[in-house]
Design a protein around this motif. Structure first.
Motif, PDB file in Angstrom:
ATOM      1  N   UNK A  94       0.336   8.708  -4.998  1.00 21.56           N
ATOM      2  CA  UNK A  94      -1.103   8.910  -5.132  1.00 21.56           C
ATOM      3  C   UNK A  94      -1.500  10.029  -6.070  1.00 21.56           C
ATOM      4  N   UNK A  95      -0.834  11.170  -5.994  1.00 22.31           N
ATOM      5  CA  UNK A  95      -1.197  12.322  -6.829  1.00 22.31           C
ATOM      6  C   UNK A  95      -0.769  12.158  -8.284  1.00 22.31           C
ATOM      7  N   UNK A  96       0.078  11.176  -8.550  1.00 18.27           N
ATOM      8  CA  UNK A  96       0.620  11.007  -9.908  1.00 18.27           C
ATOM      9  C   UNK A  96       0.084   9.758 -10.601  1.00 18.27           C
ATOM     10  N   UNK A  97      -0.888   9.086  -9.993  1.00 22.24           N
ATOM     11  CA  UNK A  97      -1.448   7.866 -10.572  1.00 22.24           C
ATOM     12  C   UNK A  97      -2.497   8.227 -11.622  1.00 22.24           C
ATOM     13  N   UNK A 125       0.795  -1.215   0.000  1.00 22.93           N
ATOM     14  CA  UNK A 125       0.000   0.000   0.000  1.00 22.93           C
ATOM     15  C   UNK A 125       0.832   1.272   0.000  1.00 22.93           C
ATOM     16  N   UNK A 126       2.126   1.142   0.294  1.00 25.13           N
ATOM     17  CA  UNK A 126       3.010   2.317   0.283  1.00 25.13           C
ATOM     18  C   UNK A 126       3.040   2.996  -1.082  1.00 25.13           C
ATOM     19  N   UNK A 127       2.799   2.210  -2.137  1.00 20.83           N
ATOM     20  CA  UNK A 127       2.835   2.783  -3.488  1.00 20.83           C
ATOM     21  C   UNK A 127       1.784   3.867  -3.638  1.00 20.83           C
ATOM     22  N   UNK A 128       0.622   3.664  -3.021  1.00 17.61           N
ATOM     23  CA  UNK A 128      -0.456   4.652  -3.141  1.00 17.61           C
ATOM     24  C   UNK A 128      -0.148   5.904  -2.322  1.00 17.61           C
ATOM     25  N   UNK A 129       0.516   5.718  -1.181  1.00 13.41           N
ATOM     26  CA  UNK A 129       0.902   6.873  -0.360  1.00 13.41           C
ATOM     27  C   UNK A 129       1.966   7.705  -1.068  1.00 13.41           C
ATOM     28  N   UNK A 130       2.898   7.011  -1.726  1.00 16.22           N
ATOM     29  CA  UNK A 130       4.040   7.706  -2.325  1.00 16.22           C
ATOM     30  C   UNK A 130       3.683   8.395  -3.643  1.00 16.22           C
TER      31      UNK A 130
END
Length: 268
Positions: free
Chosen positions: A236-239, A229-234
């Motif tokens: 999130x604004x660029x997904x 889930x760290x990927x979404x925290x890191x």
């Protein structure tokens, strides 16, 4: 329990964009039998252990073959821009659509004929699919640069998309629709590669593409994350978008995360 030879997080740099894949269960490198598998067999006899271990190796071999084929298709699909999604079916009174070699040959020759006669810059990527009867085949094709290839309006609209027919396809029925996203259709077309297809087409080509398709070696890194889930925290604004795909062949799901090309992923 973590297996040192497994990963659940993969980053692929496609040049113009970055894709992250999150796996619901760990992926083993090299098709080996995991420590977990061995622990699960601890209470069987030696003969049973050897037999079950061999079964697991065979299953992993087939699963690895499926994954390799999917990755190869995805790499070609993702490296190119596509305009039309085409499905070609066969009239069984004209072509024995249970003969995989025959339908492969017919469709390849037809596509190359289109390229020679009507669209010199035509790009295509074709993937077969087995009918629900488990015996007969049809073909799905991604097309671009179609030149003067004739399309006829079928009068049908599905999900807001106009459906066309290709009158030049004389072996059966055809449909074609405009592609909205090459990235998404690249994932979609891989779903036709199944364990059953891999088993039935051993030592034969499972897809074919035109020689002028762009091909590149993607840059890949993978690791094991205790908290994917760290990927979404890191980022999130660029997904750009997220898609979850179930893979029943290997009993896992994969979450595909597209990250804006301006962002460079770093080790988490």
């Amino acid at each position: 329990m973590k297996d040192d030879n497994a990963y659940n997080f993969r980053v692929i740099d496609y040049g113009d964009s970055v894709q992250v894949r999150l796996y619901s269960t760990p992926v083993l490198r090299g098709g080996q039998v995991s420590k977990l598998d061995r622990l699960q067999l601890h209470d069987v006899s030696d003969d049973e252990f050897d037999e079950l271990l061999e079964q697991k190796r065979q299953e992993r071999s087939i699963n690895s073959s499926v994954n390799r084929t999917k990755n190869s298709i995805y790499a070609v699909a993702r490296a190119n821009e596509w305009e039309f999604f085409v499905t070609l079916t066969f009239d069984r009174s004209k072509v024995d659509s249970s003969d995989y070699n025959l339908i492969s040959s017919k469709s390849r020759k037809w596509l190359n004929h289109l390229k020679t006669r009507y669209a010199p810059d035509l790009k295509y990527l074709a993937v077969p699919e087995l009918h629900a009867d488990g015996k007969h085949w049809h073909i799905h094709v991604l097309l671009s640069n179609i030149g003067s290839i004739k399309l006829e309006d079928s009068g049908i609209v599905k999900a807001g998309k106009k459906i066309y027919n290709l009158p030049g396809w004389k072996y059966g029925f055809s449909t074609a629709s405009m592609i909205e996203s090459s990235e998404r259709v690249s994932s979609y077309i891989c779903k036709y590669i199944t364990k059953e297809l891999a088993t039935l087409t051993q030592h034969r080509k499972r897809f074919w593409s035109s020689a002028n398709c762009v091909r590149f070696k993607d840059c890949v890194s993978d690791e094991f994350l205790d908290d994917p889930g760290l990927i979404f925290e890191k980022y999130g604004d660029s997904i750009d978008y997220i898609k979850k795909v179930k893979c029943p062949v290997v009993n896992r799901s994969v979450t595909y995360v597209e990250i804006s090309k301006e962002v460079k992923t770093e080790k988490l």
